[in-house]
Scaffold this active site. Structure first.
Site, PDB file in Angstrom:
ATOM      1  N   ASP A  35       0.762  10.785 -17.791  1.00  0.00           N
ATOM      2  CA  ASP A  35       0.366  10.604 -16.393  1.00  0.00           C
ATOM      3  C   ASP A  35      -1.163  10.599 -16.314  1.00  0.00           C
ATOM      4  O   ASP A  35      -1.848  11.397 -16.963  1.00  0.00           O
ATOM      5  CB  ASP A  35       0.945  11.729 -15.530  1.00  0.00           C
ATOM      6  CG  ASP A  35       0.884  11.396 -14.045  1.00  0.00           C
ATOM      7  OD1 ASP A  35       1.954  11.188 -13.439  1.00  0.00           O
ATOM      8  OD2 ASP A  35      -0.233  11.351 -13.493  1.00  0.00           O
ATOM      9  N   ILE A  36      -1.701   9.711 -15.485  1.00  0.00           N
ATOM     10  CA  ILE A  36      -3.143   9.564 -15.367  1.00  0.00           C
ATOM     11  C   ILE A  36      -3.779  10.777 -14.687  1.00  0.00           C
ATOM     12  O   ILE A  36      -4.977  11.036 -14.841  1.00  0.00           O
ATOM     13  CB  ILE A  36      -3.474   8.255 -14.595  1.00  0.00           C
ATOM     14  CG1 ILE A  36      -4.859   7.751 -14.921  1.00  0.00           C
ATOM     15  CG2 ILE A  36      -3.268   8.423 -13.086  1.00  0.00           C
ATOM     16  CD1 ILE A  36      -5.115   6.327 -14.465  1.00  0.00           C
ATOM     17  N   ASN A  93      11.049  11.417  -8.024  1.00  0.00           N
ATOM     18  CA  ASN A  93      10.929  11.288  -6.578  1.00  0.00           C
ATOM     19  C   ASN A  93      11.550   9.972  -6.116  1.00  0.00           C
ATOM     20  O   ASN A  93      11.310   8.921  -6.715  1.00  0.00           O
ATOM     21  CB  ASN A  93       9.454  11.311  -6.174  1.00  0.00           C
ATOM     22  CG  ASN A  93       8.816  12.656  -6.462  1.00  0.00           C
ATOM     23  OD1 ASN A  93       9.375  13.694  -6.135  1.00  0.00           O
ATOM     24  ND2 ASN A  93       7.649  12.643  -7.089  1.00  0.00           N
ATOM     25  N   GLU A 101       5.252   7.743  -4.860  1.00  0.00           N
ATOM     26  CA  GLU A 101       4.045   6.908  -4.732  1.00  0.00           C
ATOM     27  C   GLU A 101       4.209   5.554  -5.408  1.00  0.00           C
ATOM     28  O   GLU A 101       3.748   4.545  -4.884  1.00  0.00           O
ATOM     29  CB  GLU A 101       2.842   7.629  -5.355  1.00  0.00           C
ATOM     30  CG  GLU A 101       2.345   8.801  -4.531  1.00  0.00           C
ATOM     31  CD  GLU A 101       1.254   9.577  -5.251  1.00  0.00           C
ATOM     32  OE1 GLU A 101       0.793   9.124  -6.324  1.00  0.00           O
ATOM     33  OE2 GLU A 101       0.883  10.644  -4.732  1.00  0.00           O
ATOM     34  N   VAL A 102       4.789   5.553  -6.585  1.00  0.00           N
ATOM     35  CA  VAL A 102       4.903   4.300  -7.342  1.00  0.00           C
ATOM     36  C   VAL A 102       6.357   3.822  -7.286  1.00  0.00           C
ATOM     37  O   VAL A 102       7.262   4.522  -7.749  1.00  0.00           O
ATOM     38  CB  VAL A 102       4.447   4.487  -8.808  1.00  0.00           C
ATOM     39  CG1 VAL A 102       4.606   3.173  -9.577  1.00  0.00           C
ATOM     40  CG2 VAL A 102       3.000   4.964  -8.869  1.00  0.00           C
ATOM     41  N   HIS A 106      10.834   6.328 -12.159  1.00  0.00           N
ATOM     42  CA  HIS A 106      10.221   7.078 -13.262  1.00  0.00           C
ATOM     43  C   HIS A 106      10.670   8.524 -13.218  1.00  0.00           C
ATOM     44  O   HIS A 106      10.937   9.069 -12.148  1.00  0.00           O
ATOM     45  CB  HIS A 106       8.691   7.000 -13.213  1.00  0.00           C
ATOM     46  CG  HIS A 106       8.088   7.346 -11.885  1.00  0.00           C
ATOM     47  ND1 HIS A 106       8.071   6.474 -10.831  1.00  0.00           N
ATOM     48  CD2 HIS A 106       7.459   8.469 -11.445  1.00  0.00           C
ATOM     49  CE1 HIS A 106       7.463   7.029  -9.795  1.00  0.00           C
ATOM     50  NE2 HIS A 106       7.096   8.247 -10.134  1.00  0.00           N
ATOM     51  N   HIS A 108       9.301  12.239 -14.293  1.00  0.00           N
ATOM     52  CA  HIS A 108       8.177  13.063 -14.738  1.00  0.00           C
ATOM     53  C   HIS A 108       8.734  14.097 -15.719  1.00  0.00           C
ATOM     54  O   HIS A 108       9.758  14.732 -15.451  1.00  0.00           O
ATOM     55  CB  HIS A 108       7.562  13.837 -13.573  1.00  0.00           C
ATOM     56  CG  HIS A 108       6.941  13.002 -12.507  1.00  0.00           C
ATOM     57  ND1 HIS A 108       5.578  12.843 -12.390  1.00  0.00           N
ATOM     58  CD2 HIS A 108       7.490  12.290 -11.481  1.00  0.00           C
ATOM     59  CE1 HIS A 108       5.312  12.071 -11.329  1.00  0.00           C
ATOM     60  NE2 HIS A 108       6.451  11.734 -10.767  1.00  0.00           N
TER      61      HIS A 108
HETATM   62  P1  AMP Z   1       5.431   9.628  -7.815  1.00  0.00           P
HETATM   63  O1  AMP Z   1       4.806  10.345  -6.681  1.00  0.00           O
HETATM   64  O2  AMP Z   1       6.670  10.323  -8.324  1.00  0.00           O
HETATM   65  O3  AMP Z   1       5.667   8.162  -7.505  1.00  0.00           O
HETATM   66  O4  AMP Z   1       4.417   9.736  -9.023  1.00  0.00           O
HETATM   67  C1  AMP Z   1       3.596   8.693  -9.456  1.00  0.00           C
HETATM   68  C2  AMP Z   1       2.769   9.207 -10.613  1.00  0.00           C
HETATM   69  O5  AMP Z   1       2.181   8.104 -11.264  1.00  0.00           O
HETATM   70  C3  AMP Z   1       1.640  10.168 -10.221  1.00  0.00           C
HETATM   71  O6  AMP Z   1       1.832  11.413 -10.906  1.00  0.00           O
HETATM   72  C4  AMP Z   1       0.372   9.429 -10.679  1.00  0.00           C
HETATM   73  O7  AMP Z   1      -0.612  10.295 -11.178  1.00  0.00           O
HETATM   74  C5  AMP Z   1       0.925   8.505 -11.752  1.00  0.00           C
HETATM   75  N1  AMP Z   1       0.154   7.292 -12.003  1.00  0.00           N
HETATM   76  C6  AMP Z   1      -0.300   6.406 -11.085  1.00  0.00           C
HETATM   77  N2  AMP Z   1      -0.940   5.388 -11.694  1.00  0.00           N
HETATM   78  C7  AMP Z   1      -0.876   5.633 -13.032  1.00  0.00           C
HETATM   79  C8  AMP Z   1      -1.357   4.951 -14.186  1.00  0.00           C
HETATM   80  N3  AMP Z   1      -2.023   3.798 -14.114  1.00  0.00           N
HETATM   81  N4  AMP Z   1      -1.100   5.511 -15.401  1.00  0.00           N
HETATM   82  C9  AMP Z   1      -0.435   6.668 -15.498  1.00  0.00           C
HETATM   83  N5  AMP Z   1       0.048   7.356 -14.450  1.00  0.00           N
HETATM   84  C10 AMP Z   1      -0.173   6.847 -13.223  1.00  0.00           C
END
Ligand code: AMP
Length: 122
Positions: A35-36, A93, A101-102, A106, A108
């Protein structure tokens, strides 16, 4: 219910190699990378290769092979990063209440330290 898949999301771009990631594992079904913005000493994301918005459409629509392959990959990643012996936490999530967010499914994978209670009381 999951929304329509947006192929411009950041994890879709990582899967296509359009933006880099710090990769830890890849097979036919999954890609895993750090994770970034890590929340724990070890914080890895495991994503399926297929186009799924969240757990909702993945569990409903993915093939048996995709589901089995993906879940086995999660276990393989935990062993590869060395958190299987001391323990780890999985989290995924889906949607607004979970603040996803994404919009690419995925999981975690948190570990490398004592993780405390599962969730804050409401
Ligand atoms: P979520 O809220 O479950 O969608 O989590 C999205 C996760 O993606 C967050 O923990 C971010 O820090 C992570 N994230 C977003 N962009 C990147 C990226 N380019 N590389 C790695 N992790 C990312």
């Amino acid at each position: 219910m999951a929304s329509r898949y947006d192929d411009q999301n950041v994890f879709a771009k990582i899967l296509r190699g359009e933006i880099p990631c710090n990769k830890v594992y890849e097979d036919d079904f999954a890609l895993a990378f750090h994770d970034i913005s890590p929340q724990t000493k070890v914080h890895v994301l495991v994503i399926p290769k297929g186009s799924y918005v969240s757990s909702d459409d993945f569990f409903a629509d993915a093939s048996e092979a995709e589901i089995a392959g993906f879940m086995r990959a999660v276990g393989a990643v935990a062993r590869q990063v060395g958190i299987d012996a001391d323990g780890y936490r999985l989290l995924s999530n889906h949607g607004d209440h979970a603040r996803q967010e994404v919009p690419h499914f995925h999981i975690h994978l948190f570990g490398g330290q004592e993780l405390g209670r599962m969730i804050k009381p409401a």
